[in-house]
Scaffold this active site. Structure first.
Site, PDB file in Angstrom:
ATOM      1  N   GLU A 136      42.021  49.691  -9.702  1.00 48.24           N
ATOM      2  CA  GLU A 136      40.718  49.052  -9.846  1.00 48.24           C
ATOM      3  C   GLU A 136      40.610  47.794  -8.991  1.00 48.24           C
ATOM      4  O   GLU A 136      41.344  46.833  -9.217  1.00 48.24           O
ATOM      5  CB  GLU A 136      40.476  48.681 -11.306  1.00 48.24           C
ATOM      6  CG  GLU A 136      39.139  48.007 -11.544  1.00 48.24           C
ATOM      7  CD  GLU A 136      38.914  47.627 -12.998  1.00 48.24           C
ATOM      8  OE1 GLU A 136      37.744  47.471 -13.384  1.00 48.24           O
ATOM      9  OE2 GLU A 136      39.909  47.490 -13.748  1.00 48.24           O
ATOM     10  N   ASP A 171      34.430  49.968 -11.091  1.00 50.55           N
ATOM     11  CA  ASP A 171      33.781  49.077 -12.057  1.00 50.55           C
ATOM     12  C   ASP A 171      32.599  48.418 -11.360  1.00 50.55           C
ATOM     13  O   ASP A 171      32.777  47.583 -10.465  1.00 50.55           O
ATOM     14  CB  ASP A 171      34.777  48.033 -12.560  1.00 50.55           C
ATOM     15  CG  ASP A 171      34.216  47.194 -13.694  1.00 50.55           C
ATOM     16  OD1 ASP A 171      33.075  46.704 -13.559  1.00 50.55           O
ATOM     17  OD2 ASP A 171      34.919  47.002 -14.698  1.00 50.55           O
ATOM     18  N   GLN A 197      32.822  52.178 -14.645  1.00 47.30           N
ATOM     19  CA  GLN A 197      32.520  51.239 -15.717  1.00 47.30           C
ATOM     20  C   GLN A 197      31.286  50.418 -15.342  1.00 47.30           C
ATOM     21  O   GLN A 197      31.025  50.199 -14.151  1.00 47.30           O
ATOM     22  CB  GLN A 197      33.708  50.315 -15.992  1.00 47.30           C
ATOM     23  CG  GLN A 197      34.901  51.056 -16.577  1.00 47.30           C
ATOM     24  CD  GLN A 197      36.116  50.171 -16.767  1.00 47.30           C
ATOM     25  OE1 GLN A 197      36.327  49.197 -16.035  1.00 47.30           O
ATOM     26  NE2 GLN A 197      36.938  50.494 -17.747  1.00 47.30           N
ATOM     27  N   GLU A 233      32.132  48.532 -20.387  1.00 47.16           N
ATOM     28  CA  GLU A 233      33.122  47.456 -20.499  1.00 47.16           C
ATOM     29  C   GLU A 233      32.381  46.128 -20.322  1.00 47.16           C
ATOM     30  O   GLU A 233      32.317  45.582 -19.227  1.00 47.16           O
ATOM     31  CB  GLU A 233      34.230  47.610 -19.453  1.00 47.16           C
ATOM     32  CG  GLU A 233      35.377  46.632 -19.699  1.00 47.16           C
ATOM     33  CD  GLU A 233      36.477  46.727 -18.652  1.00 47.16           C
ATOM     34  OE1 GLU A 233      37.654  46.699 -19.024  1.00 47.16           O
ATOM     35  OE2 GLU A 233      36.143  46.826 -17.454  1.00 47.16           O
TER      36      GLU A 233
END
Length: 254
Positions: A136, A171, A197, A233
């Site tokens: 990530e 993300d 996310q 998240e």
């Protein structure tokens, strides 16, 4: 498209079994969490089965204070591999399909080489169990010095290693905080995306607040053929009673 609740930030006032139950009651399709290791894997699997939920992902150990992972830290390779072995054994027993391999905070020039070398070993071990590994890119506003912040570097790591079970955790919050046009970046990452996310930008609150357009994210993911889940998240404005109106809106936009 399935939507999962990240229990590292949602329902944190509850213990993990109760948080899983709360996510199920709220209408989420699955859950993900950071470090479930305090609960034996078999016990967690039983909790998930009772709730009718899947745990999509977990993280490797964060290391000590201020490390945020071990895998890219020079001189810590044995600890990093041991942490990964623990995560993999847990994931296999709890039937968790993905592991986020945390790089850690390091500005050493060899950090990415260390990360790649350890990832190569980890990918081979995970492949034997059908487990996908995620890396990530994390923005350096929130985590200064994180070894992997550039999504293009993540792409080079994945293509260089050539492991089919190594993918990007896209993300959208982190991508936006790094100044990227999120839909355009998702289009570039394409088939290398293993999980997605979302959160509001810039406050990391509810996904429908701020500058990130969830509908545009969904459209971009549809164009690249993404069929995985979207993980929520974010830090809810009310930690004990999260405002989940965004969840219905996101489903309607899908």
């Amino acid at each position: 498209m399935r939507i999962s609740a990240n229990l590292g930030l949602l329902w944190t006032h509850l213990d993990l079994p109760d948080a899983i139950a709360a996510a199920a009651a709220a209408g989420f399709d699955a859950v993900e969490c950071h470090w479930p290791y305090a609960i034996p894997a078999a016990d967690l699997r039983a909790v998930l089965d009772r709730a009718g939920m899947e745990l999509l992902s977990l993280n490797t150990a964060p290391g000590g204070a201020g490390e945020f992972g071990l895998t890219a830290l020079p001189g810590r390779e044995h600890e990093a591999r041991a942490a990964f072995d623990t995560a993999l054994a847990y994931a296999v027993q709890a039937r968790v399909p993905m592991i986020h391999v945390m790089a850690g905070i390091s500005t050493a020039p060899e950090a990415l080489d260390v990360f790649a070398n350890t990832l190569e070993c980890c990918c081979r071990a995970a492949a034997a169990h059908g487990v996908t590994l995620l890396i990530e890119p994390i923005n350096r506003h929130d985590v200064p010095g994180y070894a992997l912040s550039d999504p293009d570097v993540a792409v080079r790591l994945i293509t260089g290693l050539g492991a089919p079970n190594l993918r990007i955790m896209a993300d959208c919050y982190h991508l936006a905080r790094m100044g990227h046009d999120v839909p355009a970046m998702l289009a570039r990452l394409g088939k290398l995306i293993g999980h997605v996310q979302i959160a509001g930008v810039p406050a990391r609150n509810e996904p429908d607040r701020g500058t990130l357009d969830p509908a545009a994210v969904l459209a971009a993911l549809a164009r690249v053929g993404y069929r995985g889940a979207i993980g929520a998240e974010y830090r809810p404005s009310d930690p004990q009673e999260p405002d989940l109106r965004w969840l219905g809106a996101l489903r309607r936009a899908d």
